[in-house]
Enzyme design. Sequence first.
Site, PDB file in Angstrom:
ATOM      1  CB  THR A  88      -0.933  -0.004   1.232  1.00  0.00           C
ATOM      2  OG1 THR A  88      -1.824  -1.117   1.151  1.00  0.00           O
ATOM      3  CG2 THR A  88      -1.748   1.270   1.305  1.00  0.00           C
ATOM      4  CG  ASP A 129      -2.102  -6.484  -2.639  1.00  0.00           C
ATOM      5  OD1 ASP A 129      -1.901  -7.069  -1.556  1.00  0.00           O
ATOM      6  OD2 ASP A 129      -3.100  -5.777  -2.859  1.00  0.00           O
ATOM      7  CB  SER A 130       2.007  -7.827   1.089  1.00  0.00           C
ATOM      8  OG  SER A 130       0.903  -7.534   1.919  1.00  0.00           O
ATOM      9  CB  THR A 159      -0.143  -3.767   6.218  1.00  0.00           C
ATOM     10  OG1 THR A 159      -1.386  -3.684   5.509  1.00  0.00           O
ATOM     11  CG2 THR A 159       0.543  -2.420   6.220  1.00  0.00           C
ATOM     12  CB  CYS A 206      -5.848 -19.148  22.636  1.00  0.00           C
ATOM     13  SG  CYS A 206      -7.008 -20.463  23.065  1.00  0.00           S
TER      14      CYS A 206
END
Length: 331
Positions: free
Chosen positions: A15, A61-62, A95, A268
């Site tokens: 981005t 784009d990652s 990101t 978790c």
Amino acid sequence: MPAAKRILILYTGGTIGMQMGADGLVPASGFEARLRAQQSREEGDIALPDWRFRELLPPIDSANMTQTHWLAMRQAILDGLAEEGCDSVLVLHGTDTLAYSAAALSFLLLGLPQPVLLTGAMQPAGVEGGDAWPNLFGALRMLQRGERPGVQVYFDGRLLHGVRVGKLRSDAFDAFTVLPRRRHGQRAATLPSALDYRQPRRPVRIAVQPLFPGLDAGQLRALLDSGVEALLLECYGSGTGPADDADFLATLREAQQRGVLLAAISQCPQGHVEFGVYAAGHRLQQIGVVSGGGMTREAALAKLFALLGAGLSRDEAAHWFTLDLCGELAE
């Protein structure tokens, strides 16, 4: 920690450098010129260190990140340090998978004497009030002051451990954090020479399987029969699974016997694996599933990739998987 005198900036896309296309934001080349123009406006009374720019082509784009890109990043970093005389590295990255790449580079660059920071942005460079330039120039200034060797993420004014970081939000500048997972693992006294950053690596077929009520042996077998070399199970709680499902356990046992590395982490957010607490966890351990302790998914996946990709056998990789190599299992 000496201050950086010359920094290698490696632009991979994401981005931070995107521009608007017909279908939305897309990766764009030519970021070096935009960076130099912005630097002339940013420096003021603070002179930034010299830097050299390299770009992985095409920028991506990652969301499209693969192991091949990880290996290309590693090689570009090593080449840039050697050929440009740089003493620090800043990787500009999208990101979506930044935490995965930070973990991968942490294991791929074990022993590298230079610090490596990764940063990106939630909004493209040039957006008024956006985070792109603050993240990029903030990371450069962190390196200018001097950072320890190893891989870290700089985002929203914070330095985050590269093998512990995770993306928790998709709509805010403080998207990344380090979850307080339990890290009481045993540190490796030494590292095998195969894991040194100068040694070659290869891609590895790895699968991640979250456990959920209703997952059956047939689904698991289809995944294991796809040619994977390792399976990372995201178990319940402290490392439990459907221990009363004989077919499920038999499928895992058959895979382990034919050489698949079976590993487990907790699904978790702040969990860790401790197989001895419940019988349901003990049965997984009896089959040969190895504990990932308090590792995150990103760290465990990257570690399996790095160990098997370095040419270690299944049993050697399983041994080193349970030991702390760079902070993933121990504080």
